[in-house]
Write an enzyme that holds these catalytic residues in place. Sequence first.
Site, PDB file in Angstrom:
ATOM      1  N   HIS A   1       0.809  -1.215   0.000  1.00  0.00           N
ATOM      2  CA  HIS A   1       0.000   0.000   0.000  1.00  0.00           C
ATOM      3  C   HIS A   1       0.850   1.277   0.000  1.00  0.00           C
ATOM      4  CE1 HIS A   1      -3.648   2.340   0.884  1.00  0.00           C
ATOM      5  NE2 HIS A   1      -4.334   1.239   0.645  1.00  0.00           N
TER       6      HIS A   1
ATOM      7  N   GLU B   1      -1.975  -0.688  -6.195  1.00  0.00           N
ATOM      8  CA  GLU B   1      -2.131  -1.918  -5.409  1.00  0.00           C
ATOM      9  C   GLU B   1      -2.395  -3.105  -6.329  1.00  0.00           C
ATOM     10  OE1 GLU B   1      -5.091  -1.392  -2.239  1.00  0.00           O
ATOM     11  OE2 GLU B   1      -4.982   0.730  -2.665  1.00  0.00           O
TER      12      GLU B   1
HETATM   13  C1  FUC Z   1      -7.369   1.944  -0.086  1.00  0.00           C
HETATM   14  C2  FUC Z   1      -8.820   2.061  -0.350  1.00  0.00           C
HETATM   15  C3  FUC Z   1      -9.678   2.369   0.739  1.00  0.00           C
HETATM   16  C4  FUC Z   1      -9.098   2.950   1.993  1.00  0.00           C
HETATM   17  C5  FUC Z   1      -7.649   2.623   2.245  1.00  0.00           C
HETATM   18  C6  FUC Z   1      -6.876   3.471   3.152  1.00  0.00           C
HETATM   19  O1  FUC Z   1      -6.806   0.790  -0.602  1.00  0.00           O
HETATM   20  O2  FUC Z   1      -9.360   1.078  -1.190  1.00  0.00           O
HETATM   21  O3  FUC Z   1     -10.835   3.030   0.327  1.00  0.00           O
HETATM   22  O4  FUC Z   1      -9.373   4.271   2.152  1.00  0.00           O
HETATM   23  O5  FUC Z   1      -6.931   2.135   1.212  1.00  0.00           O
END
Ligand code: FUC
Length: 336
Positions: free
Chosen positions: A173, A307
């Site tokens: 992320h 992602e």
């Molecule tokens: C992302 C999103 C979400 C969320 C998060 C912090 O991947 O799909 O909506 O806000 O991360």
Amino acid sequence: MAKKHVGTFQDKSVYAYTISNSNGVELTALNYGGAITELNVPDKNGVKENVIISYDDYALYEKNPYYLGVIVGRTAGRTADGKLYIDGETVSLALNDGDNHLHGGVNGLSKSFWNVTEENSALHFEYTSPDGEDDYPGNVKFQVTYQLTEDNQFIIDYHAETDKTTPINLTNHAYFNLSGDMKQDILDHDLQLASNEVYVLDQGSIPKEKLNVEEIDAFNFKTKKKIKLAMESSEEQVALVGGGIDHPFLLDKQAEEKIVLTDDQSGRSIRVKTDDPAVVIYSANQIQATPLLNGGKAAKYAGICLETQEVPNQNESYLLNKDEIYEKRTVFHLRY
Ligand code: FUC
């Protein structure tokens, strides 16, 4: 190679590990959540800056409301009502996003302590998630490697093995911002996606239906396009997610490079290859003025997450059985 003590969470030491290659590209990540806090890359003039967003204060990584830089799992994205089905049985996962299960639940891989082994230009992370953690079945051994190559590829390898059938859909992320040290938001970055199909979302942000990107212009990135053109559109799917992108795109199997992110001003770009069939593009629509990021600034569109993963909420299509191996690779090729 370096290791630094940066804090204590839940009576355990948090360390920041740094690896580099001989071009001076450097990556720093924590043993907590595998959180990448720095990816320092030169710009076209040789000025080295951080191209991902990070909290000013390491202590914020304990809760990490934005999931900055972390390994996400056991399943990335949202599972509607936390429900999935294994061999005809209902499994109810922990709910941590209204009625839904998000990013592996309350604990999740993003909030776990990983054992880290350092090796020249690589960091190996290992964590065994116990049977029942976040209500998932099976003891699962996870191994994730971050590696920097001499030609500036940042490679993430994911590996998992289980002793009971369980869904696995991992991603990272990190929010990229190629302006460096978050000098500007990502609205003027260009994005290109080898993707003909995007999933539209329901009110709870669950993927609903697959549409051809020709039908939804805001999400048509088949040719290089400024990200802000999506935000400026009147598309209701853009408004639904807070004025941006938070959607799964199916990636063209034939294309070698699936994603290209470019910032013309700094001269930096990232070209992404992946084994995964999809990418959730998240344009940081929910980022607020606090907590502080990269030297005191934080705002909407501070970065963009690429992602790579399976399409969320399709758990039954990515179940891992005992004696099977989950293995995925995503390569971020850094250019400047
Ligand atoms: C992302 C999103 C979400 C969320 C998060 C912090 O991947 O799909 O909506 O806000 O991360």
